[in-house]
Write an enzyme that holds these catalytic residues in place. Structure first.
Site, mmCIF file in Angstrom:
data_model
loop_
_atom_site.group_PDB
_atom_site.id
_atom_site.type_symbol
_atom_site.label_atom_id
_atom_site.label_comp_id
_atom_site.label_asym_id
_atom_site.label_seq_id
_atom_site.Cartn_x
_atom_site.Cartn_y
_atom_site.Cartn_z
ATOM 1 N N GLY A 1 1.008 -1.187 0.004
ATOM 2 C CA GLY A 1 0.242 0.080 0.000
ATOM 3 C C GLY A 1 0.845 1.320 -0.096
ATOM 4 O O GLY A 1 1.948 1.124 0.434
ATOM 5 N N GLN B 1 2.954 9.879 1.240
ATOM 6 C CA GLN B 1 4.212 9.148 1.330
ATOM 7 C C GLN B 1 5.262 9.681 0.032
ATOM 8 O O GLN B 1 6.352 9.194 0.290
ATOM 9 C CB GLN B 1 4.048 7.777 1.441
ATOM 10 C CG GLN B 1 3.516 7.008 2.685
ATOM 11 C CD GLN B 1 3.377 5.736 2.625
ATOM 12 O OE1 GLN B 1 2.147 4.952 2.391
ATOM 13 N NE2 GLN B 1 4.409 4.875 3.060
ATOM 14 N N CYS C 1 6.095 -0.692 7.236
ATOM 15 C CA CYS C 1 5.826 0.597 6.466
ATOM 16 C C CYS C 1 7.110 1.033 5.403
ATOM 17 O O CYS C 1 8.080 0.976 5.849
ATOM 18 C CB CYS C 1 5.435 1.783 7.081
ATOM 19 S SG CYS C 1 4.809 3.182 6.468
ATOM 20 N N LEU C 2 6.624 1.295 4.177
ATOM 21 C CA LEU C 2 7.526 1.933 3.239
ATOM 22 C C LEU C 2 8.110 3.143 3.791
ATOM 23 O O LEU C 2 9.247 3.405 3.414
ATOM 24 C CB LEU C 2 6.733 2.058 1.806
ATOM 25 C CG LEU C 2 6.425 0.875 1.262
ATOM 26 C CD1 LEU C 2 5.576 1.407 -0.016
ATOM 27 C CD2 LEU C 2 7.549 -0.047 0.632
ATOM 28 N N HIS D 1 -4.275 1.425 7.938
ATOM 29 C CA HIS D 1 -2.889 1.752 7.844
ATOM 30 C C HIS D 1 -2.546 3.058 6.638
ATOM 31 O O HIS D 1 -2.239 3.917 7.389
ATOM 32 C CB HIS D 1 -1.795 0.601 7.360
ATOM 33 C CG HIS D 1 -0.483 1.028 7.163
ATOM 34 N ND1 HIS D 1 0.660 0.501 8.142
ATOM 35 C CD2 HIS D 1 0.251 1.780 6.364
ATOM 36 C CE1 HIS D 1 1.646 1.141 7.818
ATOM 37 N NE2 HIS D 1 1.517 1.887 6.795
ATOM 38 N N GLU D 2 -3.171 2.673 5.607
ATOM 39 C CA GLU D 2 -3.047 3.624 4.771
ATOM 40 C C GLU D 2 -3.915 4.926 4.805
ATOM 41 O O GLU D 2 -3.393 6.063 4.705
ATOM 42 C CB GLU D 2 -3.307 2.863 3.260
ATOM 43 C CG GLU D 2 -2.363 2.033 2.733
ATOM 44 C CD GLU D 2 -1.076 2.663 2.723
ATOM 45 O OE1 GLU D 2 -0.680 3.646 2.850
ATOM 46 O OE2 GLU D 2 -0.359 1.408 3.177
ATOM 47 N N HIS E 1 -2.369 7.374 7.248
ATOM 48 C CA HIS E 1 -1.405 8.144 6.662
ATOM 49 C C HIS E 1 -1.860 9.565 6.291
ATOM 50 O O HIS E 1 -1.437 10.609 6.393
ATOM 51 C CB HIS E 1 -0.520 7.328 5.296
ATOM 52 C CG HIS E 1 0.443 6.533 5.743
ATOM 53 N ND1 HIS E 1 1.681 7.200 6.059
ATOM 54 C CD2 HIS E 1 0.707 5.455 5.345
ATOM 55 C CE1 HIS E 1 2.525 6.056 6.347
ATOM 56 N NE2 HIS E 1 1.898 5.070 5.804
#
Length: 166
Positions: free
Chosen positions: A46, A51, A92-93, A134-135, A138
């Site tokens: 995701g 991000q 997480c990225l 999660h997304e 963000h």
């Protein structure tokens, strides 16, 4: 399409609330296309617009429960229903190399718009429900590290699993 740089923890952009998308135009389509390519190149499941440094409510994610995996585009998403909970390891990225246990719903329903502004709802289980939550966090300026109950050394965990498998 173009790869975009994924911001990492410590960048102030990641802590800001994203604005609602009002214009469904070529610029939005370009952002979504770039995010798709960036996600596919990253090995993640995701990616939220903050991000990649864009404070708009846009998310792309993989539905790993479909065969083949389907890439979902979400504009102005909101989680509207959640059920049950489980403790899962998450990463997480934007926080590379860091993993930890968080409690997430096992099922969630999201309401969002597509790239043309049409509203839809979608349900997800397991990792997809986890990813919905999660997304969207963000988009409100939150990182998963705020929810971590216990950090995990993935190398040690992997070595332990390999030892158990022998």
């Amino acid at each position: 399409m173009a790869l975009r740089k994924i911001l990492t923890q410590g960048d102030e952009q990641l802590l800001k609330r994203s604005r609602k998308v009002e214009k469904f135009d070529d610029r939005l389509h370009q952002l979504i296309d770039d995010m798709r390519e960036t996600l596919e190149n990253s090995g993640g499941v995701g990616l939220a617009a903050p991000q990649v440094g864009v404070l708009r409510r846009v998310v792309v994610l993989l539905d790993v429960n479909t065969e083949p995996e389907e890439l979902i585009e979400l504009v102005n998403p909101e989680v509207i229903e959640k059920r049950d909970e489980e403790r899962v390891i998450e990463g997480c990225l934007s926080v590379p190399g860091v993993y930890g246990y968080v409690t997430r719903p096992t099922w969630a329903k999201i309401r969002a718009q597509d790239r043309d502004g049409n509203w839809f709802e979608r349900e997800g289980e397991g990792m997809v429900a986890q990813c919905f939550c999660h997304e969207t966090e963000h988009l409100d300026g939150h990182l998963f590290t705020e929810k971590v109950e216990e950090y995990v050394d993935m190398d040690a965990l992997q070595a332990e699993d390999e030892a158990d498998g022998e």
